[in-house]
Scaffold this motif. Structure first.
Motif, short mmCIF file in Angstrom:
data_model
loop_
_atom_site.label_atom_id
_atom_site.label_comp_id
_atom_site.label_asym_id
_atom_site.label_seq_id
_atom_site.Cartn_x
_atom_site.Cartn_y
_atom_site.Cartn_z
N ALA A 48 -1.71 7.81 5.29
CA ALA A 48 -1.31 7.72 3.89
C ALA A 48 0.21 7.72 3.74
CB ALA A 48 -1.91 8.86 3.08
N LEU A 49 0.90 8.46 4.61
CA LEU A 49 2.37 8.48 4.56
C LEU A 49 2.97 7.17 5.05
CD1 LEU A 49 3.59 12.00 5.77
CD2 LEU A 49 3.89 10.96 3.52
N GLY A 50 2.27 6.50 5.94
CA GLY A 50 2.74 5.21 6.42
C GLY A 50 4.05 5.31 7.19
N ASP A 51 4.98 4.40 6.90
CA ASP A 51 6.26 4.34 7.62
C ASP A 51 7.10 5.59 7.39
OD1 ASP A 51 5.51 1.86 8.49
OD2 ASP A 51 6.69 0.76 7.01
N GLU A 52 6.85 6.30 6.28
CA GLU A 52 7.64 7.50 5.98
C GLU A 52 7.50 8.54 7.09
OE1 GLU A 52 9.99 9.90 3.14
OE2 GLU A 52 9.82 7.85 3.88
#
Length: 458
Positions: A48-52
């Motif tokens: 859900a955070l992905g690239d972060e």
């Protein structure tokens, strides 16, 4: 203590920051880049955070994600996100082990070098906070606007000067654990709110009171004299009390006398402006100006107040004037995510409006909206999942007298129809009485889409 001194004081500490969101991400980055050992905790999964997630890890941040994100918090300092109650078992256990529980806003109050003005309340706090900021800027002050309004300020404290002003909107969740109060505090009003998070109304009110309970006698506290709860609070304030009122004339404060906005202090009074000078529609916005003027009295010239009142179009998505085209005014009230908010929007206009409504149903009753639609709307344009229930609310109300209701597939069609049917002097209002999640990420995206459609009208 400055921000740099605070960071230096925690160099040998471990820090957990709960919540990887708007208010905490800049803090995570600042501390990590300053060499502090940071663990960022969030209920979101790595996916859900992905690239972060990778970006934060590249800064040296450790991540603790998923359902167990609060388990075994052993860091020396734990920054609580505003939406997390301070008495959840995991935080209580960490405190018992010796962890210091704090927040971005609590540390900002410790390190900010400038004058702090803060606004809270159940309704009107975002607009009032913004008006205070606009008034100070019109007086030539350097202003930093932030807090619950969506912009964290802690990481910018190092660039602030003593002569600056930080104007903050504070929620009950931010205030729950505050042990410092601003130089100038404002409570717009209090009514039952957020009781799905707070234990009861008493806890909610107690949290709000932290905005003034830690003031000194040299500080200023502004209260709504027309609200039973806030007028009672005024009697317990330590600082100098200023009241604002539409219904009475307090000894010290700002009030209405007919259509005149009057400021009275230490026996002397003066007229600042007329209510007709206020560009924003609605009696609630008159109250917002009374509160803001009481907060900045002595800091802002009256002419600057009039200038702002005549030109300030409002906070985005809150009965925001988008444009006037061929004598028709278009307003964006996408914040109207419930029937009660839309009712307030409708009551802001003396004339009947063309209303665009509808969105996602969150399972609440639309019955109270029906009579208001029949009283305040000349053409009701509906789209989205709640179109049927809003239509039923209008048609089943006792005062239904054949209000024209049209259902359309989307907002483009809604605006096109409104523009085709409107005549000079009309108001077209987007106030959906529903959340945006049927078609948009949030009410902000919905409002921006509406504005882009309106601004493209020829």
């Amino acid at each position: 203590m400055t921000l740099q001194e605070y960071i230096a004081s925690i160099q040998d500490k471990t820090v957990a920051i709960v919540g990887i969101g708007v208010s905490n991400t800049p803090l995570i980055e600042l501390l990590a880049r300053s060499g502090v050992r940071v663990t960022a905790c969030d209920r979101k999964s790595r996916e859900a955070l992905g690239d972060e997630a990778e970006r934060l890890e590249s800064l040296g941040v450790s991540l603790k994600l998923g359902e167990g994100y609060l388990r075994d918090l052993t860091q020396d300092i734990i920054f609580r996100t505003p939406g997390l109650r301070p008495d959840v078992p995991e935080l209580l256990a960490a405190a018992q082990r010796g962890s210091v529980i704090t927040s971005e806003m609590e540390v900002f109050f410790r390190v900010a070098p400038c004058t702090l003005i803060a606004v809270t309340g159940s309704d009107g706090k975002t607009t009032t906070t913004t008006i205070v900021s606009e008034l100070l800027k019109a007086a030539g002050k350097t202003v930093h606007l932030g807090g619950n309004i969506g912009h964290p300020l802690l990481c910018e404290a190092g660039d602030m000067k003593p002569e600056d002003y930080a104007v903050l909107e504070l929620s009950s969740f931010q205030l729950m654990t505050m042990t410092q109060s601003p130089h100038i505090s404002v409570i717009t009003n209090l009514a039952p709110n957020h009781l799905d998070v707070h234990k009861d109304m008493a806890e909610y009110v107690a949290a709000k009171e932290n905005i003034f309970t830690h003031q000194s006698a040299q500080d200023i506290a502004v209260f709504n004299a027309d609200n039973d709860i806030t007028s009672e609070q005024a009697g317990r304030a330590v600082g100098r009390v200023r009241l604002f009122s539409r219904r009475t004339e307090p000894e010290n404060g700002v009030f209405l006398r007919g259509d005149a906005v009057i400021c009275r202090e230490d026996g002397a009074e003066r007229e600042i402006m007329k209510t007709g000078d206020i560009l924003l529609p609605g009696v609630h916005n008159v109250e917002n100006y009374l509160a803001a003027i009481a907060a900045v009295n002595g800091l802002v010239p009256d002419e600057a107040v009039r200038q702002v009142a005549r030109t300030f179009k409002g906070v985005e998505h809150r009965i925001e004037l988008v444009r006037t085209l061929r004598g028709v005014r278009y307003y964006n009230d996408s914040i109207g995510t419930s029937p009660s908010r839309t009712i307030a929007g409708l009551r802001s206009f003396p004339e009947k409006v063309i209303l665009i409504a509808g969105g996602k149903d969150k399972g609440i009753s639309y019955a109270p909206l029906g009579p208001e639609l029949n009283e305040h709307v000349k053409l009701l344009i509906l789209c989205g999942a709640t179109a049927r229930v809003i239509r039923e609310a209008a048609e089943q109300a006792e005062n239904y007298a054949g209000l024209e209701i049209v259902e359309v597939p989307d907002h483009q069609a809604a605006v096109d129809l409104a523009a085709a049917r409107a005549v000079p002097g009309d108001v077209v209002l987007l106030s959906p009485a529903s959340t945006a999640f049927d078609r948009f990420k949030n009410f902000m995206e919905r409002g921006k889409v509406f504005k882009s459609i309106v601004n493209a009208l020829q």
